[in-house]
Scaffold this active site. Structure first.
Site, PDB file in Angstrom:
ATOM      1  N   THR A 259      -3.190  -7.664  -2.514  1.00  0.00           N
ATOM      2  CA  THR A 259      -3.600  -6.559  -3.387  1.00  0.00           C
ATOM      3  C   THR A 259      -2.447  -6.198  -4.294  1.00  0.00           C
ATOM      4  O   THR A 259      -1.319  -6.659  -4.084  1.00  0.00           O
ATOM      5  CB  THR A 259      -3.999  -5.315  -2.550  1.00  0.00           C
ATOM      6  OG1 THR A 259      -5.094  -5.672  -1.754  1.00  0.00           O
ATOM      7  CG2 THR A 259      -4.341  -4.087  -3.351  1.00  0.00           C
TER       8      THR A 259
ATOM      9  N   SER B  39     -12.190   0.569   2.908  1.00  0.00           N
ATOM     10  CA  SER B  39     -10.910   0.101   2.375  1.00  0.00           C
ATOM     11  C   SER B  39      -9.767   0.929   2.961  1.00  0.00           C
ATOM     12  O   SER B  39      -9.987   1.988   3.556  1.00  0.00           O
ATOM     13  CB  SER B  39     -10.914   0.244   0.857  1.00  0.00           C
ATOM     14  OG  SER B  39      -9.622   0.016   0.340  1.00  0.00           O
ATOM     15  N   SER B  40      -8.561   0.424   2.751  1.00  0.00           N
ATOM     16  CA  SER B  40      -7.359   1.193   3.102  1.00  0.00           C
ATOM     17  C   SER B  40      -6.571   1.569   1.857  1.00  0.00           C
ATOM     18  O   SER B  40      -5.490   2.158   1.967  1.00  0.00           O
ATOM     19  CB  SER B  40      -6.452   0.352   4.003  1.00  0.00           C
ATOM     20  OG  SER B  40      -7.117   0.061   5.187  1.00  0.00           O
TER      21      SER B  40
HETATM   22  N1  GLU Z   1      -9.053  -5.297   1.343  1.00  0.00           N
HETATM   23  C1  GLU Z   1      -8.046  -4.346   1.628  1.00  0.00           C
HETATM   24  C2  GLU Z   1      -8.552  -2.954   1.443  1.00  0.00           C
HETATM   25  O1  GLU Z   1      -9.388  -2.710   0.668  1.00  0.00           O
HETATM   26  C3  GLU Z   1      -6.853  -4.511   0.787  1.00  0.00           C
HETATM   27  C4  GLU Z   1      -6.266  -5.830   1.045  1.00  0.00           C
HETATM   28  C5  GLU Z   1      -4.856  -5.899   0.815  1.00  0.00           C
HETATM   29  O2  GLU Z   1      -4.161  -4.936   0.585  1.00  0.00           O
HETATM   30  O3  GLU Z   1      -4.457  -7.034   0.865  1.00  0.00           O
HETATM   31  O4  GLU Z   1      -8.089  -2.065   2.061  1.00  0.00           O
END
Ligand code: GLU
Length: 589
Positions: free
Chosen positions: A401, A467-468
């Protein structure tokens, strides 16, 4: 389990052999972890992208204009983390109204998805197989996010905002060690798709120029026809085809499950504005991303728990101990209660209430760490030290990300985290279009995390995976103090929390707070810690309290901005993680 090829993709392979996408001997733009001055600031992981944002600000654009232009450039230079094949969350502070708003550009499961999206013969399919599949691709939200943000708050058109990124994709950028590593780490699966191989392989050498004319043309189509080129037009048709018939090479032995996405799914995609999450912390207002991200509620709950102690007066060990314990407790709640709010009744307000945080903080002992994963509480009926049910561990999430942070000369601020989920997303490049598709649907629980306990994060039709991502803006009486965010999957939350508390409570400068070694406790027996953290005395003192550590690679890649008392701004990025980020200012002073 289907494998397929496409003639178009095969042609792309041939084209790539004729026109190499990389040539040697270019020079890399300088990286800079800090920039101070006026006229606007941008911090991202990439020098070309930050510079594009600065150019937009210099020409009179605002923070949203620059955020979109920077994000589009990251789609070129950081394509393994983010791009138009993915989604994200944008948090925006409007200096005129002093209000914080957010856009939810999260990917969405197709209408055909069911709770058993990732279940076969009564069993969850192997995670490693799900990540490289059409099945895991959610309807991308990034193009719609850009359009909405510009329409709502921007001053320039999508056409203008995408032009510098189009030029960059056409002209090319210098391959750095991070890009080289990302291609290398993904080479095996990229090599299984005709389109992905054509774009990225052989692995481009560090220092060579990487061009992506297909992506340039895709950006041009969006500039010309707007996002309907994506959600209703030719780009969308190619997305749907790549999802439903992944362009697997005939020689590949990989099991690649197709998805079931339709043009109707794309046409129905919406990037809604949502109320931000909000909590107060030591007299400041902390705004973040509400569900379907768990970022805002989990950072907020942990801050509220930590607020019960004066961290500034604590020893370093006690500070870190409490940081880890607050993370543990708030992750237990996140895992139990947070999912897509359109599908379950997420107790967002209750999770962020101080009364609830107090009931959780009472579980923290100054002398003994909790032994492992703990149970969630009941935010709707807080009981001092009460817990509700069985422990709620944290499922795996990717660790890639990208996050960018912008402030403009008027004091508007944009904190924007965008992703294609794990590094390289699904590994599938849309043939002829130059971008990777996400694998965001792997952020759903494949099966309930705790058997017998309702899981708000199971897949469903038109549902958004939890999500995080934690783009965060901090205000003091309506005026910006700082804004930040990070990649890192679930560790995004602990990274944002660690940087915030180090900056706001512990007297570190923004740059020191970003640079400091990180640890991440996510309701597990072991706390993940960077080698640099384990090389300090901290882990020994914490081990004496009962904490257990597991060494891990880099945690996060923060970018941030802060407003200085004299009205100037500081942009800050990583000095070394991800190869170092790029902080830029319009007028250095
Ligand atoms: N898919 C993760 C999320 O939405 C983020 C992935 C990442 O930070 O690599 O929290």
């Amino acid at each position: 389990m289907l494998r397929s090829t496409s003639t178009l993709a095969a042609l792309v392979v041939v084209a790539a052999l004729v026109v190499p996408t990389s040539t040697a001997n270019a020079t890399e733009a300088p990286r800079e972890p800090e920039a101070v001055g006026a006229g606007g600031v941008v911090a991202s992981v990439d020098p070309d992208a930050s510079q594009i944002g600065i150019d937009v600000l210099r020409r009179g654009g605002n923070a949203v204009d620059a955020a979109v232009a920077t994000a589009a450039a990251l789609g070129v230079t950081d394509p393994f983390s983010a791009g138009i094949g993915g989604g994200g969350f944008l948090v925006f502070y409007d200096a005129r109204t002093r209000k914080v708003s957010t856009i939810d550009g999260r990917e969405t499961a197709p209408a055909a998805a069911t709770e058993n999206l990732f279940v076969e013969n009564g069993k969850a399919i192997p995670f490693a197989e799900a990540v490289t599949s059409g099945l895991s691709v959610g309807v991308p939200g990034t193009p719609r996010t850009w359009q909405r943000a510009l329409q709502r708050w921007g001053t320039i058109s999508l056409d203008k905002a995408l032009k510098p990124a189009e030029d960059l994709a056409r002209r090319g950028f210098t391959v750095d060690a991070t890009f080289h590593r990302q291609v290398t780490e993904n080479a095996a699966r990229l090599g299984d798709f005709t389109s992905s191989e054509a774009l990225f392989l052989p692995v481009p050498a560090v220092g060579s120029t990487f061009r992506n004319p297909d992506l340039a043309d895709t950006y041009r189509a969006l500039r010309k026809d707007g996002v309907s080129a994506f959600y209703k037009g030719g780009v969308g048709r190619d997305v749907v085809k790549a999802v439903n018939q992944p362009p697997v090479k005939p020689t590949s032995t990989r099991t690649v499950r197709p998805g079931a996405m339709t043009m109707t799914d794309l046409g129905n995609y919406n990037a809604p504005q949502r109320e931000p999450s909000h909590t107060t912390y030591r007299g400041l207002d902390v705004f973040g991303m509400a569900p379907p991200s768990s970022g805002g509620t989990t950072v907020g709950e942990a801050l509220n728990i930590l607020e019960t102690t004066k961290l500034a007066d604590e020893s370093r060990t006690q500070y870190l101990h409490r940081f880890l314990e607050a993370s543990r407790l708030s992750f237990a709640d996140r895992n139990r209660w947070v999912g897509d709010p359109s599908f379950s009744d997420v107790p967002t307000g209750e999770l962020l209430s101080q009364a609830y945080a107090d009931s959780r903080a009472c579980l923290i002992s100054a002398t003994t760490a909790m032994p492992g994963a703990v149970a969630p509480g009941n935010p709707r009926d807080p009981e001092p030290c009460g817990t509700d049910g069985t422990e709620a561990p944290t499922p795996y999430e990717g660790t890639d990300t990208t996050h960018l942070t912008v402030a403009d000369r008027w004091g508007n601020v944009a904190a924007y985290t965008l992703t294609i989920e794990q590094e390289g997303g699904s590994g599938i490049v849309v043939p002829g279009r130059g971008f990777l598709l996400n694998n965001e649907l792997t952020d759903f629980s494949f099966t309930p995390v705790t058997p017998g306990v309702p899981d708000p994060n199971l897949p469903g039709p038109n549902k958004r995976p939890r999500s995080s991502m934690s783009p965060t803006i901090v205000l003091d009486h309506g005026k910006p103090v700082m804004a930040l965010g990070s990649p890192g999957g679930a560790s995004i939350i602990t990274t944002v929390l660690q940087v915030l508390t180090q900056r706001l409570d512990r007297g570190l400068t923004l740059r020191q707070a970003i640079e400091a070694p990180r640890a991440s406790q996510r309701n597990a027996t072991n706390t993940q810690a960077e080698a640099a953290f384990l090389a300090t005395q901290d882990d020994e003192a914490l081990t004496a309290l009962g904490h257990r550590f597991a060494s891990t690679g880099e945690i996060g890649a923060v970018t941030a901005v802060e407003r200085l008392p004299d009205g100037r701004w500081r942009a800050a990025a990583e000095p070394t993680r991800r190869g170092g980020g790029a902080a830029r200012v319009v007028w250095p002073r």
